[in-house]
Every structure is written in C-alpha cells, then in structure tokens.
Motif scaffolding. Structure first.
Motif, PDB file in Angstrom:
ATOM      1  N   LYS A 144      -4.463  -8.390   7.273  1.00 18.50           N
ATOM      2  CA  LYS A 144      -3.459  -9.107   6.478  1.00 18.50           C
ATOM      3  C   LYS A 144      -2.160  -8.306   6.403  1.00 18.50           C
ATOM      4  O   LYS A 144      -1.069  -8.877   6.464  1.00 18.50           O
ATOM      5  N   HIS A 145      -2.287  -6.993   6.275  1.00 20.14           N
ATOM      6  CA  HIS A 145      -1.093  -6.140   6.230  1.00 20.14           C
ATOM      7  C   HIS A 145      -0.294  -6.276   7.521  1.00 20.14           C
ATOM      8  O   HIS A 145       0.938  -6.403   7.477  1.00 20.14           O
ATOM      9  N   LEU A 146      -0.988  -6.233   8.636  1.00 19.94           N
ATOM     10  CA  LEU A 146      -0.299  -6.384   9.927  1.00 19.94           C
ATOM     11  C   LEU A 146       0.424  -7.722  10.010  1.00 19.94           C
ATOM     12  O   LEU A 146       1.577  -7.788  10.444  1.00 19.94           O
ATOM     13  N   GLN A 147      -0.235  -8.792   9.581  1.00 22.73           N
ATOM     14  CA  GLN A 147       0.391 -10.118   9.609  1.00 22.73           C
ATOM     15  C   GLN A 147       1.636 -10.159   8.727  1.00 22.73           C
ATOM     16  O   GLN A 147       2.663 -10.727   9.115  1.00 22.73           O
ATOM     17  N   ARG A 148       1.550  -9.536   7.552  1.00 25.16           N
ATOM     18  CA  ARG A 148       2.708  -9.520   6.657  1.00 25.16           C
ATOM     19  C   ARG A 148       3.865  -8.721   7.254  1.00 25.16           C
ATOM     20  O   ARG A 148       5.020  -9.136   7.159  1.00 25.16           O
ATOM     21  N   GLU A 170       4.493  -8.275  10.361  1.00 25.43           N
ATOM     22  CA  GLU A 170       5.071  -9.096  11.435  1.00 25.43           C
ATOM     23  C   GLU A 170       5.980 -10.184  10.855  1.00 25.43           C
ATOM     24  O   GLU A 170       7.037 -10.474  11.414  1.00 25.43           O
ATOM     25  N   LYS A 171       5.586 -10.771   9.730  1.00 20.05           N
ATOM     26  CA  LYS A 171       6.435 -11.777   9.081  1.00 20.05           C
ATOM     27  C   LYS A 171       7.740 -11.151   8.591  1.00 20.05           C
ATOM     28  O   LYS A 171       8.796 -11.774   8.678  1.00 20.05           O
ATOM     29  N   ILE A 172       7.657  -9.941   8.071  1.00 20.32           N
ATOM     30  CA  ILE A 172       8.868  -9.258   7.598  1.00 20.32           C
ATOM     31  C   ILE A 172       9.808  -8.995   8.771  1.00 20.32           C
ATOM     32  O   ILE A 172      11.019  -9.226   8.657  1.00 20.32           O
ATOM     33  N   PHE A 173       9.277  -8.538   9.878  1.00 19.27           N
ATOM     34  CA  PHE A 173      10.110  -8.348  11.073  1.00 19.27           C
ATOM     35  C   PHE A 173      10.787  -9.671  11.449  1.00 19.27           C
ATOM     36  O   PHE A 173      11.974  -9.692  11.788  1.00 19.27           O
ATOM     37  N   LYS A 174      10.021 -10.747  11.355  1.00 14.54           N
ATOM     38  CA  LYS A 174      10.579 -12.063  11.694  1.00 14.54           C
ATOM     39  C   LYS A 174      11.703 -12.438  10.730  1.00 14.54           C
ATOM     40  O   LYS A 174      12.747 -12.928  11.149  1.00 14.54           O
ATOM     41  N   PHE A 175      11.494 -12.209   9.410  1.00 14.65           N
ATOM     42  CA  PHE A 175      12.550 -12.472   8.424  1.00 14.65           C
ATOM     43  C   PHE A 175      13.819 -11.704   8.772  1.00 14.65           C
ATOM     44  O   PHE A 175      14.922 -12.208   8.624  1.00 14.65           O
ATOM     45  N   ASP A 206      11.363 -11.806  -0.039  1.00 15.83           N
ATOM     46  CA  ASP A 206      10.080 -12.136   0.584  1.00 15.83           C
ATOM     47  C   ASP A 206       9.361 -10.873   1.058  1.00 15.83           C
ATOM     48  O   ASP A 206       8.152 -10.734   0.888  1.00 15.83           O
ATOM     49  N   ALA A 207      10.116  -9.956   1.646  1.00 14.26           N
ATOM     50  CA  ALA A 207       9.525  -8.704   2.113  1.00 14.26           C
ATOM     51  C   ALA A 207       8.963  -7.918   0.931  1.00 14.26           C
ATOM     52  O   ALA A 207       7.848  -7.383   1.001  1.00 14.26           O
ATOM     53  N   ALA A 208       9.713  -7.863  -0.165  1.00 11.24           N
ATOM     54  CA  ALA A 208       9.255  -7.137  -1.348  1.00 11.24           C
ATOM     55  C   ALA A 208       7.950  -7.732  -1.870  1.00 11.24           C
ATOM     56  O   ALA A 208       7.025  -6.990  -2.243  1.00 11.24           O
ATOM     57  N   THR A 209       7.861  -9.041  -1.877  1.00 11.85           N
ATOM     58  CA  THR A 209       6.643  -9.715  -2.337  1.00 11.85           C
ATOM     59  C   THR A 209       5.467  -9.368  -1.433  1.00 11.85           C
ATOM     60  O   THR A 209       4.386  -8.998  -1.918  1.00 11.85           O
ATOM     61  N   PHE A 210       5.652  -9.479  -0.127  1.00  6.30           N
ATOM     62  CA  PHE A 210       4.578  -9.154   0.820  1.00  6.30           C
ATOM     63  C   PHE A 210       4.125  -7.708   0.671  1.00  6.30           C
ATOM     64  O   PHE A 210       2.933  -7.399   0.686  1.00  6.30           O
ATOM     65  N   LEU A 211       5.078  -6.807   0.531  1.00  7.88           N
ATOM     66  CA  LEU A 211       4.751  -5.387   0.423  1.00  7.88           C
ATOM     67  C   LEU A 211       4.041  -5.087  -0.897  1.00  7.88           C
ATOM     68  O   LEU A 211       3.096  -4.290  -0.925  1.00  7.88           O
ATOM     69  N   ALA A 212       4.459  -5.742  -1.969  1.00  6.34           N
ATOM     70  CA  ALA A 212       3.796  -5.556  -3.262  1.00  6.34           C
ATOM     71  C   ALA A 212       2.351  -6.060  -3.209  1.00  6.34           C
ATOM     72  O   ALA A 212       1.452  -5.447  -3.802  1.00  6.34           O
ATOM     73  N   ILE A 213       2.123  -7.135  -2.487  1.00  9.94           N
ATOM     74  CA  ILE A 213       0.755  -7.644  -2.309  1.00  9.94           C
ATOM     75  C   ILE A 213      -0.086  -6.611  -1.565  1.00  9.94           C
ATOM     76  O   ILE A 213      -1.244  -6.358  -1.922  1.00  9.94           O
ATOM     77  N   SER A 214       0.491  -5.990  -0.559  1.00  9.95           N
ATOM     78  CA  SER A 214      -0.234  -4.954   0.194  1.00  9.95           C
ATOM     79  C   SER A 214      -0.579  -3.769  -0.701  1.00  9.95           C
ATOM     80  O   SER A 214      -1.681  -3.218  -0.609  1.00  9.95           O
TER      81      SER A 214
END
Length: 192
Positions: free
Chosen positions: A77-81, A83-88, A155-163
């Motif tokens: 899941k971390h890897l997927q997130r 990758e999404k951040i890179f896309k953002f 969005d990146a902050a949210t994904f990273l906080a989830i990690s």
C-alpha cells in the motif's frame, strides 16, 4: 509571485498554508528535499520487498510469518501511495538509494548469515530488523507528511500520514506483541 501565493498580515499564504517570507524562500529547498526523500522511500520500499522475498523461507514460526505477511501487504500500500504522489507531482516514479534502509537491511542479512542453522536466533534478528525498519519508516513518512503540509501537497500529506499510522499500528499491535510472546517463550525454554 505565483497566483497561489498571497501576502496577509505580513505573512505569505500559499494555498491553504500560511508561511513566513523566510519559509517562502525555502520552498525550492523544501520541494527538492521532499522529492529526494520521497524517491528514497520509494527505493527503500522496493529494497524491503526484495529482502522480504529473500528471507520469507527463513521464518518457521506461523505467528511471525503471519505478522510479516501483514506487514508486506502494508508495504505494498505504501508503494502504491508513493506512486500516486509522484503522479500528483507529475514526476516519474523512480528511486534513489536510501542509505539508512540499506544499512538496516545489510545488518539483518549479516545476522542471518552469522546465525545460519539457528532458527530461533534468525527469527529474533528478523523481528528486531523489522522493528528498526518500522521505526525508520515512521520517522521518514512523518517528516515527508510535514513537508507535504508546508508545501500544500494536501493529498500527499494525507497519504503519507496514513502510512505513518499503518506503521505505528503494525509496531504497536502486531510486531511488539509477537516479539514479546516470542522472547517470553525463549525465556521459559519452550522455543529452541
């Protein structure tokens, strides 16, 4: 000044984040550090996956295998997130060597080599290596989340906080329990 930056009461407002003029001057540094750190975590997660696949057959304890399998699914899941951040960010997803994680993995591999044939010691070394990796990742993702907030990468902050939260839950609810249980059995002489 870019459109998303406004001066209000002597402070500069960048989107939803209020920054001082000194902080605004640091934005290029923050962005560079954020991207480099994200690339390091991307590479770290990929190196952890390789290491996991190399050691998974060394684990004989079903409970420990279950914990590691759980952590591997979190890792995916971390890897997927990431990758999404890179896309953002509209940046190619690529890794940069992460010296800290490489050192922890190297140390773990060294323990496994030196303890060849001693399953209990190998499993203790794997648990403690996993614990070190987890705590490093908590710190790294928390730092990235903070930078993402300062840079208004919501969005990146949210994904990273989830990690961060997932790693903390893994450390507190899964790994700590299995380490305590495992070491307790060793102390009672039930695990050899």
């Amino acid at each position: 000044m870019p459109n998303n930056i406004r001066v209000m009461d002597g402070r500069i407002n960048l989107s939803n984040s209020t920054l001082t003029e000194a902080e605004i001057e640091c934005i290029p540094v923050f962005e560079t550090y954020f991207l480099t750190s994200l690339q390091k975590m991307y590479e770290a997660e990929n190196q952890i996956a390789i290491a996991f696949n190399q050691i998974k057959d060394s684990v004989t304890s079903p409970e420990l295998q279950k914990v590691f399998d759980n952590h591997y699914s979190i890792h995916e899941k971390h890897l997927q997130r990431i990758e999404k951040i890179f896309k953002f960010l509209q940046v190619e997803a690529k890794g940069v060597s992460c010296d800290a994680v490489n050192a922890i993995l190297k140390e773990g591999q060294s323990y496994i080599r030196n303890m060849s044939g001693n399953t209990v010691n190998i499993e203790v070394a794997l648990m403690l290596t996993s614990q070190k990796l987890t705590h490093y990742k908590i710190g790294a993702y928390a730092g990235l989340a903070y930078l993402a907030i300062r840079l208004s990468y919501t969005d990146a902050a949210t994904f990273l906080a989830i990690s961060v939260q997932e790693e903390e839950e893994y450390a507190d609810n899964k790994l700590r329990y299995v380490i305590e249980e495992f070491l307790s059995l060793i102390a009672k002489g039930k695990k050899q």
